[in-house]
Structure formats: structure tokens, C-alpha cells
Write an enzyme that holds these catalytic residues in place. Structure first.
Site, mmCIF file in Angstrom:
data_model
loop_
_atom_site.group_PDB
_atom_site.id
_atom_site.type_symbol
_atom_site.label_atom_id
_atom_site.label_comp_id
_atom_site.label_asym_id
_atom_site.label_seq_id
_atom_site.Cartn_x
_atom_site.Cartn_y
_atom_site.Cartn_z
ATOM 1 N N GLU A 81 0.480 -1.113 0.059
ATOM 2 C CA GLU A 81 -0.045 0.438 0.026
ATOM 3 C C GLU A 81 1.192 0.893 -0.087
ATOM 4 O O GLU A 81 0.407 2.169 -0.029
ATOM 5 C CB GLU A 81 -1.267 -0.001 1.505
ATOM 6 C CG GLU A 81 -1.717 -1.232 1.467
ATOM 7 C CD GLU A 81 -3.310 -1.111 1.986
ATOM 8 O OE1 GLU A 81 -2.610 -0.516 3.363
ATOM 9 O OE2 GLU A 81 -4.096 -1.874 2.454
ATOM 10 N N GLU A 112 8.084 -22.259 7.594
ATOM 11 C CA GLU A 112 8.225 -20.722 8.527
ATOM 12 C C GLU A 112 9.384 -21.677 9.196
ATOM 13 O O GLU A 112 10.369 -21.060 9.708
ATOM 14 C CB GLU A 112 7.141 -20.307 9.601
ATOM 15 C CG GLU A 112 6.129 -21.932 10.131
ATOM 16 C CD GLU A 112 5.502 -21.143 11.451
ATOM 17 O OE1 GLU A 112 5.752 -21.029 12.540
ATOM 18 O OE2 GLU A 112 3.785 -20.681 10.571
#
Length: 273
Positions: A81, A112
């Protein structure tokens, strides 16, 4: 591990399946209300991290967010953004997630758990001494993130973190840690809830404050926003009308000609002198 993992502790509520929708929503809301107060407790840490990020980006460095699951996705959302909101070039703020782009939409099993892959992902972007790497992990135990920050530390690359467990391995490895202790989740262990909300709030604070420090806001306006849809073109037109005291047609023409609110303001003022 010798720390209290509050994000995994038993919920303050039980028999959730017996609650009405109204009770569920009210209780979730009551828990959510505690998150901004927890963030407030961490403001000195957030300030320290924001200050170093501002310094690095002001000197041509970049900001990397990295995490797994919800934490990784939140970093990617914030990074993605920045260009449309503040007009910053793509590649200055970068979000990395364990498992790669596939993991943005669908969990990648065991991604992960790699101690080395986070550093490999950073190397793909030629991370260097001028950059800042912020690891995001509610638990503070994610190997993908911790391994990457440890390697960064060994090379003198600035590291920070956003986590929700005091004294966690991530808290200890980051040079500029932010620890927001939100306590047990409404659904036990579901850190996409309060912990995720806390991480989002901190990310908003860091990136917005940094962009303002870099001059990407004038007054309270996003003068460098990308004019990527009609709503934003209309907003930019109204900014120019207000800032320059001109009519809509003139503001619209200026914006179309110069491509951004900032450029339009500068061009108009140059013509007046």
C-alpha cells in the site's frame, strides 16, 4: 523456552459454541478494546524503530518486512500500500512471507520452520547495510524470521521486530524490538485476532510516520498518491481546489497535465511567480 508465551494461554472465555451471536460479537469486541492500550505501552519501542527506519530510508535504504502466515501477510499488505498511497517507488518497502507468494493466499506447510530460508529470500533482494529488516511474528518463535535476523545482525544490517510475547527469541534477537503484549486470544491460540490487530496497528504507525518524515504528506494530504482510479482523481482534484482556491475544471486540467497533486501545486505556483 524460558519465556511466558501469553499468546498461547487459555482464553478468558469458554463454551464459545454455547454463546449467541450477540454474545460472541460483544465478547470479541471487549477483547479487541484492549489492543490499542497494549500498543500504547509500547510507544517508546515503536518510536525507536520508526526513527531508525526513517533514517535508513532517508539515506537511500530500504525496509523489509518478513513473517509467516498472518504476520507475513500483514507485512505484505502494508508494503503493497506504500506506492499507491505515498507515491514511493516499488521495491523500497518490501514484504516477504515464508513459502513465497503462494503463501499469501494459501498456507504452505512447514515453510516457516526453515532457519535458513528467510536469509535466502533476503539475499534475492540484495539486502545490505543500508536497509532495515523487521521480523513480524506474534509468537516470537518463527525460525524463518529469527534465522534471517540473526544473519542480518552478524553482517551489521539493522533489525527490528513486532511480536506479542515478552522475552521471546525474536524479542531477544532484534536490535529494535517492539513487543505488544495482548494476552490470551478469544479463541485460544488464534493469533490472527488480537495479536494480528496489534501488528497491523504498529505497521500503520511505523509506515505512516516514516512516509511523513520523508515528506510524502503535505499538511494532512497524500499529495504523492497514485491516481489509479476515479475516486483518487476526484480526491486529487478537490485537494487542488482547496489548496489553490481554483475551480474544479482548472484543478482537473492541472491534475491531468502534471500527474500528481504535488506536481500540479508546484507547476501552478511557478506559473504565478
Amino acid at each position: 523456552m524460558d519465556f511466558r508465551k501469553t499468546t498461547e494461554e487459555e482464553s478468558r472465555y469458554d463454551d464459545l459454541e454455547k454463546m449467541s451471536i450477540k454474545e460472541l460479537l460483544s465478547n470479541i469486541n471487549n477483547e479487541d478494546k484492549t489492543v490499542p492500550l497494549a500498543v500504547e505501552e509500547s510507544l517508546p519501542q515503536i518510536e525507536s524503530l520508526t526513527r531508525i527506519v526513517s533514517e535508513k530510508l532517508n539515506n537511500g535504504g530500504r525496509l523489509f518486512y518478513m513473517g509467516a502466515g498472518t504476520s507475513g501477510r500483514l507485512g505484505i499488505v502494508d508494503a503493497s500500500e506504500i506506492p499507491p498511497t505515498f507515491g514511493l517507488d516499488h521495491g523500497v518497502v518490501i514484504g516477504l512471507i515464508a513459502g513465497g507468494d503462494t503463501a499469501i493466499r494459501k498456507a504452505v506447510e512447514f515453510a516457516e520452520d526453515s532457519q535458513n530460508q528467510g536469509w535466502e529470500d533476503l539475499k534475492d533482494h540484495q539486502v545490505g547495510i543500508n536497509d532495515v529488516v523487521i521480523g513480524i511474528a506474534a509468537s516470537g518463535t518463527t525460525p524463518y524470521v529469527i534465522g534471517a535476523l540473526e544473519k542480518c545482525n552478524s553482517l551489521g544490517i539493522t533489525t527490528g521486530c513486532i511480536t506479542c510475547n515478552q522475552g521471546s527469541p525474536l524479542h531477544k534477537v532484534a536490535k529494535f524490538p517492539v513487543v505488544v503484549v495482548v494476552g490470551p486470544e478469544f479463541v485460544t491460540g488464534s493469533s490472527r485476532m488480537k495479536a494480528g490487530t496489534a501488528q497491523k496497528l504498529v505497521l500503520n504507525m511505523i509506515s505512516t510516520a516514516v512516509m511523513i518524515q520523508l515528506g510524502r504528506v503535505q499538511g494532512n494530504k497524500m499529495v504523492d498518491m497514485q491516481l489509479s482510479n476515479n475516486k483518487l482523481v476526484d480526491r486529487g482534484t478537490r485537494m487542488l481546489m482547496q489548496k489553490l482556491a481554483i475551480e474544479s475544471n482548472e484543478a482537473s486540467a492541472l491534475l491531468k497535465e502534471h500527474g500528481s497533486v504535488r506536481n500540479a501545486i508546484n507547476a501552478y505556483r511557478n506559473e504565478q511567480t
